[in-house]
Every structure is written in C-alpha cells, then in structure tokens.
Design an enzyme around this catalytic site. Structure first.
Site, PDB file in Angstrom:
ATOM      1  CG  LEU A   1      35.598  42.396  37.063  1.00 23.34           C
ATOM      2  CD1 LEU A   1      35.370  43.629  37.395  1.00 23.34           C
ATOM      3  CD2 LEU A   1      36.334  41.685  37.862  1.00 23.34           C
TER       4      LEU A   1
ATOM      5  NE  ARG B   1      34.312  37.464  28.901  1.00 21.51           N
ATOM      6  CZ  ARG B   1      34.265  39.373  28.560  1.00 21.51           C
ATOM      7  NH1 ARG B   1      33.058  39.585  28.006  1.00 21.51           N
ATOM      8  NH2 ARG B   1      35.742  39.418  28.714  1.00 21.51           N
TER       9      ARG B   1
ATOM     10  CE  LYS C   1      49.530  47.174  28.146  1.00 18.75           C
ATOM     11  NZ  LYS C   1      48.072  46.798  28.271  1.00 18.75           N
TER      12      LYS C   1
END
Length: 148
Positions: free
Chosen positions: A22, A24, A95
């Site tokens: 985030l 970056r 995931k």
C-alpha cells in the site's frame, strides 16, 4: 499519497506485506488491527504507522478508511469481509475469501448490491511458470489434470 485510505487486519507476515505494498502505491495506511491490541500496537510501532486500532469495530468506524485489507486467519475472512462491506468499505482479502462457496457467493452479492469492491489476492497466476503450466494444460501437454 492518494486520497484513498486503508487499514490492514492481521499483523502477521502477510499483513506487513500488504502495508508495504500500500505504501508503494501511495495509499495512506491509517492503522492495523491485530489479534490483540498489544500485538497491533507493537506491529504499528515497528512499521512506523499511526497508533493501532483497539478493535476491528474501531477500525470500521474510522471514516478515513475506504478499503480494508484482510490478512487474518482464514476462518475470520468471511465475518470480517461481511462486516467491512456492511460498513461501506471496499475489501481486499487474502485467499481463501471464505471457507464455503455459499459464504463467497453471499459476499459477492453484497459487494455487487453495494457497488463496493470485494477482491481476493492471487498474484501468482501471472507468474511466467503459472502461465506456462496453464498453456500446457490447455493444450493437453501434461495429460489429464486430476488435482491441483
């Protein structure tokens, strides 16, 4: 920094990866939520973030947070994503999104009805080796695939 604001749920390795990604991208990270306020405070300090949220609910109440990144244990993904969507937040989830297909379908319906994003990270599918294997499977180059 952009005008978008984010919070990360989960303070383990993947939570740190999300915070750094985030940053970056120029997205302001307003804080983290951990398994305990003490763990979250420790991680926030180590990452140079604002003080950690005292709770998941406190993070949801923060109007600066537009998107919630969920990196908590798998069994928490569904209730946390559902709560974030209900609070009007976009969701980026590690995931698996949920533990059952019916829970995933429900989150999809909630996101669609609200116009919010409900996405799952799966960047590996774009790795060259994965693309190569996909082509081999499609062309029948490795025989019948029975389990992945």
């Amino acid at each position: 920094m952009t005008e978008s604001g984010a919070a990360v749920v989960g303070t383990g390795l993947i939570g740190v990866v999300h915070v750094e990604a985030l940053r970056r991208l120029g997205v302001q990270v307003h804080g983290v939520v951990g398994s305990s306020p003490a763990r979250a405070a420790e991680r926030a300090a180590a990452l140079g973030l604002p003080p950690a949220y005292e709770s998941f609910e406190a993070m949801l109440a923060d109007r600066r947070v537009d998107v919630v990144h969920i990196t908590s244990p798998n069994h928490l993904h569904y209730p946390q994503a559902k709560a974030a969507l209900a609070a009007g937040k976009h969701v980026i989830c590690e995931k698996p999104l949920t533990m059952t297909s019916s829970e995933s379908a429900e989150l999809g319906r909630l996101a669609q009805a609200s116009g919010l994003v409900n996405a799952v990270n799966f960047n590996l599918r774009f790795y060259p080796i994965c693309r190569h294997l996909h082509q081999l499977v499609r062309e029948g180059g490795i025989g019948e695939v029975r389990l992945v």
